[in-house]
Design a protein around this motif. Structure first.
Motif, PDB file in Angstrom:
ATOM      1  N   SER A 176       0.766  -1.291   0.007  1.00  0.00           N
ATOM      2  CA  SER A 176      -0.002   0.078   0.082  1.00  0.00           C
ATOM      3  C   SER A 176       0.768   1.093   0.012  1.00  0.00           C
ATOM      4  O   SER A 176       2.086   1.269   0.439  1.00  0.00           O
ATOM      5  N   GLU A 177       0.342   2.426  -0.522  1.00  0.00           N
ATOM      6  CA  GLU A 177       1.069   3.556  -0.710  1.00  0.00           C
ATOM      7  C   GLU A 177      -0.001   4.714  -0.417  1.00  0.00           C
ATOM      8  O   GLU A 177      -1.251   4.499  -0.958  1.00  0.00           O
ATOM      9  N   SER A 178       0.224   5.573   0.345  1.00  0.00           N
ATOM     10  CA  SER A 178      -0.514   6.735   0.487  1.00  0.00           C
ATOM     11  C   SER A 178      -0.601   7.792  -0.770  1.00  0.00           C
ATOM     12  O   SER A 178       0.710   8.217  -1.016  1.00  0.00           O
ATOM     13  N   LEU A 179      -1.713   8.096  -1.363  1.00  0.00           N
ATOM     14  CA  LEU A 179      -1.892   8.995  -2.306  1.00  0.00           C
ATOM     15  C   LEU A 179      -2.059  10.232  -1.984  1.00  0.00           C
ATOM     16  O   LEU A 179      -1.557  11.363  -2.452  1.00  0.00           O
ATOM     17  N   ARG A 180      -2.839  10.517  -0.751  1.00  0.00           N
ATOM     18  CA  ARG A 180      -3.251  11.507  -0.065  1.00  0.00           C
ATOM     19  C   ARG A 180      -3.470  11.318   1.415  1.00  0.00           C
ATOM     20  O   ARG A 180      -3.616  10.129   1.635  1.00  0.00           O
ATOM     21  N   ILE A 193      -5.322   5.779   0.019  1.00  0.00           N
ATOM     22  CA  ILE A 193      -4.695   4.714  -0.088  1.00  0.00           C
ATOM     23  C   ILE A 193      -4.692   3.908  -1.124  1.00  0.00           C
ATOM     24  O   ILE A 193      -5.773   3.542  -1.494  1.00  0.00           O
ATOM     25  N   ARG A 194      -3.423   3.575  -1.838  1.00  0.00           N
ATOM     26  CA  ARG A 194      -3.646   2.529  -2.709  1.00  0.00           C
ATOM     27  C   ARG A 194      -3.110   1.290  -2.435  1.00  0.00           C
ATOM     28  O   ARG A 194      -2.163   1.308  -1.910  1.00  0.00           O
ATOM     29  N   SER A 221      -8.214   1.815  -4.875  1.00  0.00           N
ATOM     30  CA  SER A 221      -7.715   3.079  -3.950  1.00  0.00           C
ATOM     31  C   SER A 221      -9.007   3.098  -2.947  1.00  0.00           C
ATOM     32  O   SER A 221     -10.330   2.986  -3.204  1.00  0.00           O
ATOM     33  N   ASP A 255     -10.662   5.297   0.554  1.00  0.00           N
ATOM     34  CA  ASP A 255     -10.611   6.454   1.444  1.00  0.00           C
ATOM     35  C   ASP A 255     -10.405   6.044   2.745  1.00  0.00           C
ATOM     36  O   ASP A 255     -10.602   5.044   3.080  1.00  0.00           O
TER      37      ASP A 255
END
Length: 101
Positions: free
Chosen positions: A32-36, A40-41, A58, A60
């Motif tokens: 996982s990676e934080s997009l905002r 999270i993606r 994705s 929220d």
């Protein structure tokens, strides 16, 4: 997302993907990676009998699905083959067309 992606459309996409790769045999380790701050993606490698793909979602901060796609598997970064000799190559600047004016 609920209005944009019906259960039938999701099933059709899944069946189209697994028609080429075959039945699912294993799931890889999710990443996982934080997009905002609120999104999270999550990527999950999906291994099938004849290939693999990645389920990318994705999510929220409320836990709702904001996006979903079935993507090609992630590739390892390119590395030169062991037989390549870097000293055998030269680098030159090239201008295509008229160049700077």
């Amino acid at each position: 997302m609920r209005a944009a992606l019906t259960a039938e459309a999701l099933q059709a996409a899944w069946l189209a993907e697994t028609a080429g790769t075959g039945p699912v045999t294993d799931l890889g380790e999710p990443s996982s990676e934080s997009l905002r701050p609120d999104l999270i993606r999550v990527s999950v490698p999906v291994v099938c009998e004849r290939g693999q793909f990645t389920a990318v979602m994705s999510v929220d901060s409320a836990g709702l699905l904001n996006g979903l796609r079935l993507a090609p598997p992630a590739c390892a970064p390119w590395a030169a083959p062991s037989y390549a000799d870097p000293d055998a190559f030269e680098e030159h600047d090239v201008t295509v067309g008229a160049g700077a004016r």
